[in-house]
Design a protein around this motif. Sequence first.
Motif, short mmCIF file in Angstrom:
data_model
loop_
_atom_site.label_atom_id
_atom_site.label_comp_id
_atom_site.label_asym_id
_atom_site.label_seq_id
_atom_site.Cartn_x
_atom_site.Cartn_y
_atom_site.Cartn_z
N LEU A 84 107.31 70.98 -66.67
CA LEU A 84 106.39 70.26 -65.78
C LEU A 84 105.84 68.98 -66.40
CD1 LEU A 84 104.31 72.74 -63.64
CD2 LEU A 84 105.84 70.91 -62.93
N PRO A 85 105.26 69.03 -67.63
CA PRO A 85 104.75 67.78 -68.19
C PRO A 85 105.85 66.76 -68.45
CG PRO A 85 104.50 69.59 -69.74
CD PRO A 85 104.95 70.18 -68.47
N ARG A 135 102.98 60.53 -66.25
CA ARG A 135 101.78 60.13 -66.98
C ARG A 135 101.46 61.07 -68.14
NH1 ARG A 135 97.27 58.54 -62.70
NH2 ARG A 135 98.29 56.72 -61.79
N ALA A 136 102.09 62.26 -68.16
CA ALA A 136 101.73 63.21 -69.21
C ALA A 136 102.09 62.64 -70.57
CB ALA A 136 102.46 64.53 -68.98
N THR A 186 108.06 62.54 -76.35
CA THR A 186 109.09 62.82 -77.34
C THR A 186 109.00 64.26 -77.81
OG1 THR A 186 108.61 60.59 -78.07
CG2 THR A 186 110.18 61.85 -79.37
N LEU A 187 107.75 64.67 -78.16
CA LEU A 187 107.53 66.04 -78.62
C LEU A 187 107.95 67.02 -77.53
CD1 LEU A 187 106.29 67.94 -80.74
CD2 LEU A 187 104.15 67.75 -79.48
#
Lengths: 501, 401
Positions: free
Chosen positions: A127-128, A133-134, A138-139
């Motif tokens: 989802l993120p 915008r989240a 990269t992580l």
Amino acid sequence: MSELGSVTPVFVRGEMVPQRPPPVHTPGVLGLVRQRLLNSPTNILLTIVGLLLLYFTVVPTVKFLLVDAVWSGSNRTDCLADKAGHPVGACWPFVQAKFSQFIYGFYPTPERWRVDLVFALGALLLLPLLIPRAPAKTLNAGLFFIAFPVLAFFLLHGGGVQGFGVTWSADLLSGVADSVGGAGRKLAAGGPIGSVIGQALLGLGTVLVWLSWPLVALRDWIQASSQPVWLDLLLTAVAVTALVFILTGVRNGWRALATTVGIFVGIAAMVAALRLDRGGLPVVDTRMWGGLLVTMVVSVTGIVASMPIGIALALGRRSTIPLIRIFSVAFIEFWRGVPLITVMFFATYMLPLFLPGNFTIDNLMRVLIGIALFAGAYNAEVIRGGLNAIPRGQAEAASALGLSYWKTTGLIVLPQALRHVIPGLVNSFIALFKDTSLVSIVALFDLLGQLRAAFADPTWSTPTTLFTGFAFTGLIYFVFCFGMSRYSLSVEHRLNAHRRT
Amino acid sequence: MAIDARPPPPQLVAKLRRALGGRSGWKGLLAQVLFVAALFWIGYEIVDNARDNLANQRIASGFAFMSHTAGFGVSQTLIPYQESDSYTRVFLVGLINTLVVSVVGIFFATVIGFAVALARLSPNWLISRIGGGYVEIVRNLPLLFQILFWYLAVLGSLPSPRQSVSVMDSFFLSNRGIVVPRLAGEAGLDGFLVALLIAVAAAIVLPLYARRRLFATGKPMRVWPWVLGLLIGLPLIAFLIVGKPFSLEVPVLRGFNFVGGSRIAPEFVALTLALSTYTAAFIAEVVRAGILSVHKGQMEAGASLGLSRGQTLRLIVIPQAMRVILPPLTNQYLNLTKNSSLAVAIGYPDLFSVFAGTTLSQTGQAIEVIAITMGVYLLISLVTSALMSLYGWRINRSMGA
């Protein structure tokens, strides 16, 4: 030209076209109805045809699914017209009874929390990633594309590991050395030319054996110790961290060092949490997997595995090195020219023949390999489109700055190209998601396969069972595919924001 | 620090570097050598393993099995076939069935696809929404799902032959498929066929002639009355001269099944329906994009020349749209042909089903059978795309682009 002058031109309007009334702006529903539905006799006729079409499709569908449907019951008699007392539509008790089969297949009931956990984790990480915008993309991407598949494998399949980096690389190296030496021995026994090449290969194999000797000795020492997995993990972590630190340079190395240490701590946490060093969770054979679980596993694995293949092939196709380019072109054209179902048969019946006899490979795994290669060829063409869309100046500027080919590609060209082709990639993922239904032909029970299996159950054979099952499964497929296609549209819209006026 | 002018590199060496290793020079050559070595190694491993595995399973490799007796029946054949025929014959039967289902599917998919595209572009709000809904629903469901739906749910719930739905007592629709009257040839068939052939040939040549005349003299020629007259008239004349060339064999229900007429198997019907409706949704989008790619001004220019809306579409818009439509349309045709291999799920005897399915399980010759099957599909793909690119090239040339 003289020819034209001698003939009277035909296509020149002789008379004036009568003036048309100016367009009238009529807002609101009524305006829409008047302007777009009933503004001319033809249009009125078309509207009537459209209404009739809707009447003959939508009304029976709604009636079947909701109005005439049977909502509760325990077996087929509840879904028959004489018991219900009215013409029966959808038989929902059938879906309720088979629901867990549609989702999990024959996955053992006490272990189903593992599947739920994987679904939940996947949704939580995905989802993120999808929300522009989240933060920490990269992580997030790293977790979803690399950590999640590994974790999901150990959760779904179960089982533990015997060793880690040192053991694996030692196994791999000695395997290669054995294979080269074996080939050399066989060739040396052949004709005169073969014997020369064979001797050379035999020598190469011996050199490889000698080179891999320290690593093999280390592996044996680790395996003999009391905590082989932890010791191996520790050694691998130290070796990789030192390597990364040296390669990035002491001045910039601290950041890379922190990342590497973080990754290894994460791996250690996973090993500890799932007790991978002590056999892990009970093994659930992939033959027990089924339903939506298989559909999701095949499609997500296909998507994740096909991306690197696609990128490599796309770069290979644009390479200036002739043989690599020819190979990429041939590979892409081959996989794109054959139907996916032949690829599945190839993976199921031919692949086992190509592997060493003592090396068995799971049916699901074989199909995954086939799908990844197939989808990789399709992705390669999409990515190539993106690469072609990047102006040459970008790469030229990068080489003017002194960046190497790999840095130019990895830091400048590829990120832009991939951004360009996100909608195209999503489209190929939708196709892949739909194509996963083909695994039901090679004896894997995905959602569609479970549906067909459920039809064979005599407890639920009624005239409307088939339609009910198709309606339910169709809804699941539709929700996933439609959701993806809408998402790709919104991404396209956002990426093209600068083009709108 | 002054930079010394470097001497130009020797031409021969530079050329050699370039030829052997592309832009990367000697590094590229090294990459190529390593790559080829890796490929050889993998290839060697594959051949070696395959040889060992086949020896262990006692399977003889080679194509000798192609002449062995197949010994299984095929439900629908267009060429004569018996159980005692060889696997080569089975292969041909399957190939012809695949081609038939593809051609029929492509025809219907094109028709439905163009209709849906026009519906989506229609100024009528309701019709365009219906077209859009069709595309969204059909595109977002797996094809195998749709094939099974048509076969199991729709055709499976049709009545048995005794209660079949009939039209004029000569067309019957039941769960055994569609039974239609068959034309049985009689004495004067040859003459009739020759007349028909001439009529069709004329119908193809006449528009070409009219077009050439239009370009040469500027005089348009009304072609369709001539074509229609030829197509109806010539066979009619032949009919009158040679007498009744064929008789109609009407199917009759006898016992539990039909006698006479020809039967279209439900598998074929379901497969064609699913393939054509599914591909039509994609074709509709292709066509819509093509028509939208032609600038609005072209339509207006046609109107200002005095052409009717239909003429403008036919002479100005569609030829330009065709250039955009053709490449993706070819892809859709190819996809349909490849997707016809899903017939294996419902047992329509196409190439994949009878060859990679039954033949493979009977002989165990996995490598040969799958290689032949893949090769045939690959050949079909390559030939089709070659033909279509030839056509596209001709269109581009004729439009001076």
